[in-house]
Design a protein around this motif. Structure first.
Motif, PDB file in Angstrom:
ATOM      1  N   ARG A 128      72.189  -1.052 -43.923  1.00  0.00           N
ATOM      2  CA  ARG A 128      72.364  -1.696 -42.619  1.00  0.00           C
ATOM      3  C   ARG A 128      71.793  -0.852 -41.491  1.00  0.00           C
ATOM      4  O   ARG A 128      71.130  -1.376 -40.589  1.00  0.00           O
ATOM      5  CB  ARG A 128      73.847  -1.988 -42.372  1.00  0.00           C
ATOM      6  CG  ARG A 128      74.457  -2.984 -43.348  1.00  0.00           C
ATOM      7  CD  ARG A 128      73.789  -4.354 -43.287  1.00  0.00           C
ATOM      8  NE  ARG A 128      74.096  -5.083 -42.083  1.00  0.00           N
ATOM      9  CZ  ARG A 128      75.133  -5.900 -41.929  1.00  0.00           C
ATOM     10  NH1 ARG A 128      75.990  -6.086 -42.919  1.00  0.00           N
ATOM     11  NH2 ARG A 128      75.320  -6.557 -40.796  1.00  0.00           N
ATOM     12  N   THR A 129      72.055   0.439 -41.504  1.00  0.00           N
ATOM     13  CA  THR A 129      71.541   1.272 -40.414  1.00  0.00           C
ATOM     14  C   THR A 129      70.021   1.386 -40.469  1.00  0.00           C
ATOM     15  O   THR A 129      69.357   1.439 -39.422  1.00  0.00           O
ATOM     16  CB  THR A 129      72.183   2.675 -40.422  1.00  0.00           C
ATOM     17  OG1 THR A 129      71.981   3.304 -41.695  1.00  0.00           O
ATOM     18  CG2 THR A 129      73.672   2.601 -40.123  1.00  0.00           C
ATOM     19  N   THR A 130      69.462   1.385 -41.676  1.00  0.00           N
ATOM     20  CA  THR A 130      68.003   1.417 -41.794  1.00  0.00           C
ATOM     21  C   THR A 130      67.390   0.103 -41.323  1.00  0.00           C
ATOM     22  O   THR A 130      66.387   0.088 -40.603  1.00  0.00           O
ATOM     23  CB  THR A 130      67.589   1.715 -43.242  1.00  0.00           C
ATOM     24  OG1 THR A 130      68.058   3.022 -43.594  1.00  0.00           O
ATOM     25  CG2 THR A 130      66.081   1.666 -43.406  1.00  0.00           C
ATOM     26  N   GLU A 131      68.009  -0.997 -41.709  1.00  0.00           N
ATOM     27  CA  GLU A 131      67.535  -2.313 -41.256  1.00  0.00           C
ATOM     28  C   GLU A 131      67.594  -2.408 -39.735  1.00  0.00           C
ATOM     29  O   GLU A 131      66.660  -2.904 -39.089  1.00  0.00           O
ATOM     30  CB  GLU A 131      68.394  -3.411 -41.886  1.00  0.00           C
ATOM     31  CG  GLU A 131      68.007  -4.826 -41.476  1.00  0.00           C
ATOM     32  CD  GLU A 131      68.934  -5.878 -42.069  1.00  0.00           C
ATOM     33  OE1 GLU A 131      68.805  -7.049 -41.685  1.00  0.00           O
ATOM     34  OE2 GLU A 131      69.791  -5.525 -42.906  1.00  0.00           O
ATOM     35  N   ASN A 132      68.694  -1.930 -39.161  1.00  0.00           N
ATOM     36  CA  ASN A 132      68.837  -1.964 -37.703  1.00  0.00           C
ATOM     37  C   ASN A 132      67.770  -1.112 -37.030  1.00  0.00           C
ATOM     38  O   ASN A 132      67.170  -1.513 -36.014  1.00  0.00           O
ATOM     39  CB  ASN A 132      70.227  -1.456 -37.297  1.00  0.00           C
ATOM     40  CG  ASN A 132      71.346  -2.340 -37.801  1.00  0.00           C
ATOM     41  OD1 ASN A 132      71.126  -3.495 -38.166  1.00  0.00           O
ATOM     42  ND2 ASN A 132      72.556  -1.805 -37.833  1.00  0.00           N
ATOM     43  N   PHE A 133      67.542   0.060 -37.596  1.00  0.00           N
ATOM     44  CA  PHE A 133      66.521   0.952 -37.047  1.00  0.00           C
ATOM     45  C   PHE A 133      65.151   0.293 -37.056  1.00  0.00           C
ATOM     46  O   PHE A 133      64.427   0.305 -36.049  1.00  0.00           O
ATOM     47  CB  PHE A 133      66.486   2.259 -37.846  1.00  0.00           C
ATOM     48  CG  PHE A 133      65.312   3.137 -37.505  1.00  0.00           C
ATOM     49  CD1 PHE A 133      65.351   3.974 -36.411  1.00  0.00           C
ATOM     50  CD2 PHE A 133      64.159   3.101 -38.284  1.00  0.00           C
ATOM     51  CE1 PHE A 133      64.250   4.770 -36.079  1.00  0.00           C
ATOM     52  CE2 PHE A 133      63.062   3.898 -37.970  1.00  0.00           C
ATOM     53  CZ  PHE A 133      63.111   4.731 -36.855  1.00  0.00           C
ATOM     54  N   LEU A 134      64.775  -0.286 -38.190  1.00  0.00           N
ATOM     55  CA  LEU A 134      63.451  -0.889 -38.306  1.00  0.00           C
ATOM     56  C   LEU A 134      63.309  -2.124 -37.417  1.00  0.00           C
ATOM     57  O   LEU A 134      62.198  -2.444 -36.971  1.00  0.00           O
ATOM     58  CB  LEU A 134      63.171  -1.247 -39.767  1.00  0.00           C
ATOM     59  CG  LEU A 134      63.012  -0.056 -40.715  1.00  0.00           C
ATOM     60  CD1 LEU A 134      62.966  -0.523 -42.160  1.00  0.00           C
ATOM     61  CD2 LEU A 134      61.765   0.768 -40.372  1.00  0.00           C
ATOM     62  N   HIS A 135      64.411  -2.792 -37.156  1.00  0.00           N
ATOM     63  CA  HIS A 135      64.376  -3.936 -36.243  1.00  0.00           C
ATOM     64  C   HIS A 135      64.164  -3.472 -34.810  1.00  0.00           C
ATOM     65  O   HIS A 135      63.374  -4.058 -34.057  1.00  0.00           O
ATOM     66  CB  HIS A 135      65.667  -4.741 -36.350  1.00  0.00           C
ATOM     67  CG  HIS A 135      65.664  -5.980 -35.520  1.00  0.00           C
ATOM     68  ND1 HIS A 135      66.220  -6.042 -34.254  1.00  0.00           N
ATOM     69  CD2 HIS A 135      65.161  -7.230 -35.756  1.00  0.00           C
ATOM     70  CE1 HIS A 135      66.064  -7.247 -33.757  1.00  0.00           C
ATOM     71  NE2 HIS A 135      65.429  -7.993 -34.646  1.00  0.00           N
ATOM     72  N   LEU A 136      64.879  -2.409 -34.419  1.00  0.00           N
ATOM     73  CA  LEU A 136      64.765  -1.909 -33.050  1.00  0.00           C
ATOM     74  C   LEU A 136      63.469  -1.134 -32.846  1.00  0.00           C
ATOM     75  O   LEU A 136      62.710  -1.403 -31.903  1.00  0.00           O
ATOM     76  CB  LEU A 136      65.967  -1.014 -32.728  1.00  0.00           C
ATOM     77  CG  LEU A 136      65.987  -0.383 -31.331  1.00  0.00           C
ATOM     78  CD1 LEU A 136      66.025  -1.459 -30.245  1.00  0.00           C
ATOM     79  CD2 LEU A 136      67.186   0.557 -31.199  1.00  0.00           C
ATOM     80  N   PHE A 137      63.201  -0.190 -33.732  1.00  0.00           N
ATOM     81  CA  PHE A 137      61.965   0.601 -33.654  1.00  0.00           C
ATOM     82  C   PHE A 137      60.901  -0.112 -34.490  1.00  0.00           C
ATOM     83  O   PHE A 137      60.458   0.389 -35.526  1.00  0.00           O
ATOM     84  CB  PHE A 137      62.216   2.014 -34.176  1.00  0.00           C
ATOM     85  CG  PHE A 137      63.036   2.876 -33.264  1.00  0.00           C
ATOM     86  CD1 PHE A 137      62.448   3.735 -32.344  1.00  0.00           C
ATOM     87  CD2 PHE A 137      64.430   2.840 -33.318  1.00  0.00           C
ATOM     88  CE1 PHE A 137      63.201   4.533 -31.493  1.00  0.00           C
ATOM     89  CE2 PHE A 137      65.206   3.627 -32.479  1.00  0.00           C
ATOM     90  CZ  PHE A 137      64.592   4.481 -31.560  1.00  0.00           C
ATOM     91  N   ASN A 138      60.491  -1.282 -34.015  1.00  0.00           N
ATOM     92  CA  ASN A 138      59.665  -2.145 -34.857  1.00  0.00           C
ATOM     93  C   ASN A 138      58.210  -1.698 -34.972  1.00  0.00           C
ATOM     94  O   ASN A 138      57.416  -2.328 -35.662  1.00  0.00           O
ATOM     95  CB  ASN A 138      59.752  -3.599 -34.385  1.00  0.00           C
ATOM     96  CG  ASN A 138      59.328  -3.774 -32.934  1.00  0.00           C
ATOM     97  OD1 ASN A 138      58.616  -2.939 -32.380  1.00  0.00           O
ATOM     98  ND2 ASN A 138      59.752  -4.860 -32.329  1.00  0.00           N
TER      99      ASN A 138
END
Length: 264
Positions: free
Chosen positions: A244-254
């Motif tokens: 989840r934290t990796t998914e969130n990171f990649l979504h924000l830091f796209n």
């Protein structure tokens, strides 16, 4: 895979040991690291570290502590620097009224310039706030009224009110080793209420080493200890918090490619 969304790998604390630090991070399952710029005059050194390692990226900006001592920043300079493929965020910026190493007005001007750069580039704003919750929220709200921008509160250690207000604005919350500290009960209660789809983890290394390394120099590998405590607080397994934290990171830091997109 874990991500350290905020570290300072250009700091002299790492020196000639940087290759070993990065190797330990990789061995601990940290697949992405973002090394954060605090002085525009040292941006090239920060960027050089990102260029040196495939899995490290960087930001461009001026820490609020440096708002007086650094050249007056303008949005155009930030936007130009952000064109580099390894620059994935704007900051860190924000307000720090605890130390007040720079005048409040200078911090606020710099903060707004960074927000405008985030708006123009679409890159996430990395926000530092300490003892300045009300002014931070006021500026974030005022600026979002002029156009949306992505961002996060880094090293979150403040009130539930600040978390709620920032979530309403669409920002993410990044958690550091502070969440593991014995006296951080109030923070842990706040973390329990945070939505899983808005949480990131970080080290802020070389500072704030999590338990069981508290008191030592922090490094990206130690983000695993923070993630473990966050998983416990959220009542999920370590694998889920990593995902989840990796998914969130990649979504924000796209601008950061997912691992499968990296060749070689």
């Amino acid at each position: 895979m874990l991500v350290d969304s905020h570290c300072h790998l250009d700091f002299p604390d790492f020196g000639e040991e940087l290759d070993a630090v990065v190797a330990r991070a990789r061995a601990a399952g940290v697949g992405r690291m973002v090394t954060i710029c605090t002085k525009i005059t040292e941006f090239e050194r920060v960027r050089a570290i990102a260029e040196r390692y495939d899995d490290i990226y960087c930001t461009v900006g001026i820490h609020p502590h440096e708002a007086d001592s650094q050249p007056e920043i303008d949005t155009a300079r930030l936007v130009e620097a952000a064109r580099h493929p390894k620059v994935v965020g704007i900051g860190e910026t924000g307000l720090d009224y605890f130390y007040e190493h720079s005048a409040r007005q200078a911090q606020q001007r710099s903060f707004r310039a960074h927000i405008q750069a985030s708006r123009e580039t679409g890159l996430p704003l990395v926000v530092h706030t300490r003892d300045a919750d009300e002014d931070t929220v006021a500026i974030l709200k005022d600026e979002i009224g002029q156009g949306d921008y992505p961002g996060l509160i880094h090293c979150f250690s403040s009130s539930a009110w600040l978390a709620e207000e920032c979530l309403k604005l669409g920002l993410y919350i990044s958690l550091s080793g502070i969440v593991t500290f014995k006296k951080a009960e109030e923070l842990r209660e706040t973390v329990k209420a945070l939505p899983l789809d808005r949480i990131l983890v970080e080290t802020d290394s070389p500072y704030l080493a999590p338990v069981p390394h508290r008191g030592k120099r922090n490094e990206p590998a130690f983000v695993a200890h923070t993630a473990k405590v966050v998983a416990e607080l959220k009542g999920v397994g370590m694998a889920e918090i990593e995902a989840r934290t990796t998914e969130n990171f990649l979504h924000l830091f796209n601008k950061v490619p997912a691992p499968a997109q990296i060749s070689g």
